[in-house]
Enzyme design. Structure first.
Site, mmCIF file in Angstrom:
data_model
loop_
_atom_site.group_PDB
_atom_site.id
_atom_site.type_symbol
_atom_site.label_atom_id
_atom_site.label_comp_id
_atom_site.label_asym_id
_atom_site.label_seq_id
_atom_site.Cartn_x
_atom_site.Cartn_y
_atom_site.Cartn_z
ATOM 1 N N ASP A 1 4.244 -12.669 -48.290
ATOM 2 C CA ASP A 1 3.941 -13.467 -47.095
ATOM 3 C C ASP A 1 4.777 -12.990 -45.910
ATOM 4 O O ASP A 1 5.323 -13.790 -45.152
ATOM 5 C CB ASP A 1 4.189 -14.946 -47.360
ATOM 6 C CG ASP A 1 3.501 -15.848 -46.325
ATOM 7 O OD1 ASP A 1 2.538 -15.369 -45.673
ATOM 8 O OD2 ASP A 1 3.921 -17.001 -46.159
ATOM 9 N N TYR B 1 5.281 -27.411 -46.610
ATOM 10 C CA TYR B 1 5.952 -27.734 -47.862
ATOM 11 C C TYR B 1 7.391 -28.216 -47.706
ATOM 12 O O TYR B 1 8.025 -28.550 -48.695
ATOM 13 C CB TYR B 1 5.935 -26.507 -48.782
ATOM 14 C CG TYR B 1 4.545 -25.992 -49.033
ATOM 15 C CD1 TYR B 1 3.682 -26.667 -49.884
ATOM 16 C CD2 TYR B 1 4.080 -24.843 -48.405
ATOM 17 C CE1 TYR B 1 2.393 -26.220 -50.108
ATOM 18 C CE2 TYR B 1 2.790 -24.377 -48.625
ATOM 19 C CZ TYR B 1 1.951 -25.074 -49.480
ATOM 20 O OH TYR B 1 0.677 -24.622 -49.691
ATOM 21 N N GLY B 2 7.921 -28.254 -46.490
ATOM 22 C CA GLY B 2 9.305 -28.672 -46.377
ATOM 23 C C GLY B 2 9.781 -28.773 -44.945
ATOM 24 O O GLY B 2 9.056 -28.501 -43.991
#
Length: 394
Positions: free
Chosen positions: A218, A71-72
């Site tokens: 997470d 995601y990045g």
């Protein structure tokens, strides 16, 4: 409501095998990040949806890419005024799921009124469109861009901008030069003193997060960074993209997501329903999609067990050796949580290795942290007290 959507949010690490024992520079990406007035929007105005901004020197210079995920991208950068090294995470908000991950991290880190030594510190968050930038502030109802981001997340469809007008969120955070927990532990000889320090730091960080109504969801070695600025390694829990801020969302034993009954939350009675996380660290109840903050305790148990005995597997996609405990089923390795879900009466073999220096007190604590029934696990505050007792009594 916990809006994250089931398996689509699970970070897969299942394609793996048991372990027997920065990308190239992107000249088109590594550039200066121009940030406008940090006190508000006085130097900015909207014109047909585009930002205008008075010219000014860039506040951060990006030096190099240090990490890349789904995601990045994360860069090492320097603040021009102070010369301080910082980490800058760039997240492209081109899809609702990316926006939700970015906003969840932003909400979690900005909800913390106090700092904690073992939680990564967010310096600022910047919204960028068309090369111009605007500082993000939590709940800024005057910013149409911020409200569009929230709307994108809630509606699950693009409402911010068309594909030809990319939008990014930049997170400026403290830089951790020691890498992640995997790199730190596996590149050094076993050190009982470091292990003890890390266990205390990890339990302290999770207790702090739960005290502030944040469920991380997470926890894994990849998301635990190391700072060595003080001369000794200091852990920093990071990556809050899957976290859940539960403040103001109910405080009863029958509490469900979305209930707004109290500002004080008993996280262990607040039920979440999105099966998210990374397979090897997910508690049995997370696989079923009905869990509380006790799932963080289970993940922490897996991390500590793997760290103490250096239990690793090879991730099939990245080919990296990663810390993580598992159960062998024939030629396969199965996440502990999944194995316990299939066989709740299974007894975990702690310690796993014959030549282990694990004390009986630590072994008992790990067994409790990894209990199949979350009610049998200590909560974050009990865990911190017990860990302090175990470490300081030995």
């Amino acid at each position: 409501m916990d809006t994250a959507g089931g398996d689509n949010w699970r970070r897969r690490t299942r394609s793996a095998q048991a372990c027997p024992g920065a990308r190239a520079d992107e000249s088109g990406v590594l550039r200066c990040l121009n940030v406008g007035n940090t006190e508000g929007d006085h130097d900015m105005e909207e014109d047909s949806g585009l930002f205008k901004q008075k010219p000014r020197a860039p506040r951060y210079n990006l030096l190099r890419e240090v990490g890349r995920g789904t995601y990045g991208v994360v860069y090492e950068a320097v603040a021009r005024r102070s010369g301080a090294t910082v980490a800058v995470k760039k997240l492209r908000c081109d899809a609702p799921e990316n926006v939700e991950l970015a906003l969840q991290e932003f909400w979690a880190l900005t909800s913390l009124e106090k700092r904690h030594e073992n939680v990564v510190q967010l310096e600022e968050c910047v919204l960028q469109r068309n090369g111009m930038a605007q500082k993000m502030s939590h709940g800024n109802k005057r910013s149409k861009q911020y409200l569009r981001l929230v709307e994108t997340s809630l509606k699950g469809e693009r409402v911010l901008s068309p594909p030809e007008e990319p939008c990014y969120l930049w997170f400026v955070m403290e830089f951790c030069e020691g890498g992640d927990l995997n790199q730190f532990i596996l590149s050094r000889r076993p050190d009982p003193q470091t292990n003890s320090s890390f266990m205390l730091q990890l339990t302290s960080a999770v207790a702090f997060l739960h005290e502030n109504n944040i469920v991380h969801r997470d926890l894994k070695p990849d998301n635990i960074l190391i700072s060595e600025k003080s001369g000794s390694p200091v852990l920093k829990v990071a990556d809050f993209g899957l976290s859940k801020v539960c403040a103001g969302l109910g405080n009863t034993s029958e509490g469900k997501e979305g209930e707004d009954k109290s500002k004080n939350v008993n996280l262990n009675k607040y039920w979440l329903s999105s099966a998210c996380g990374s397979d090897f660290f997910m508690a049995p109840e997370v696989w079923e999609g009905h869990y509380t903050a006790k799932a963080d305790i289970f993940a922490l148990g897996i991390i500590i067990w793997a760290m103490l005995e250096r239990i690793t597997f090879i991730d099939a996609e990245s080919k990296r050796e990663l810390l993580g405990t598992y159960v062998r089923q024939g030629a396969d390795i199965v996440p502990v949580g999944e194995a316990l879900l299939e066989n709740p009466k299974m007894v975990l073999n702690i310690p796993l290795k014959r030549r282990s220096c694990m004390s009986d007190k630590v072994r008992k604590l790990l067994q409790d942290m990894l209990a199949v029934n979350p009610q049998d696990r200590p909560d974050a505050f009990e865990l911190q007290a017990r860990m302090d007792h175990v470490m300081y009594a030995t």
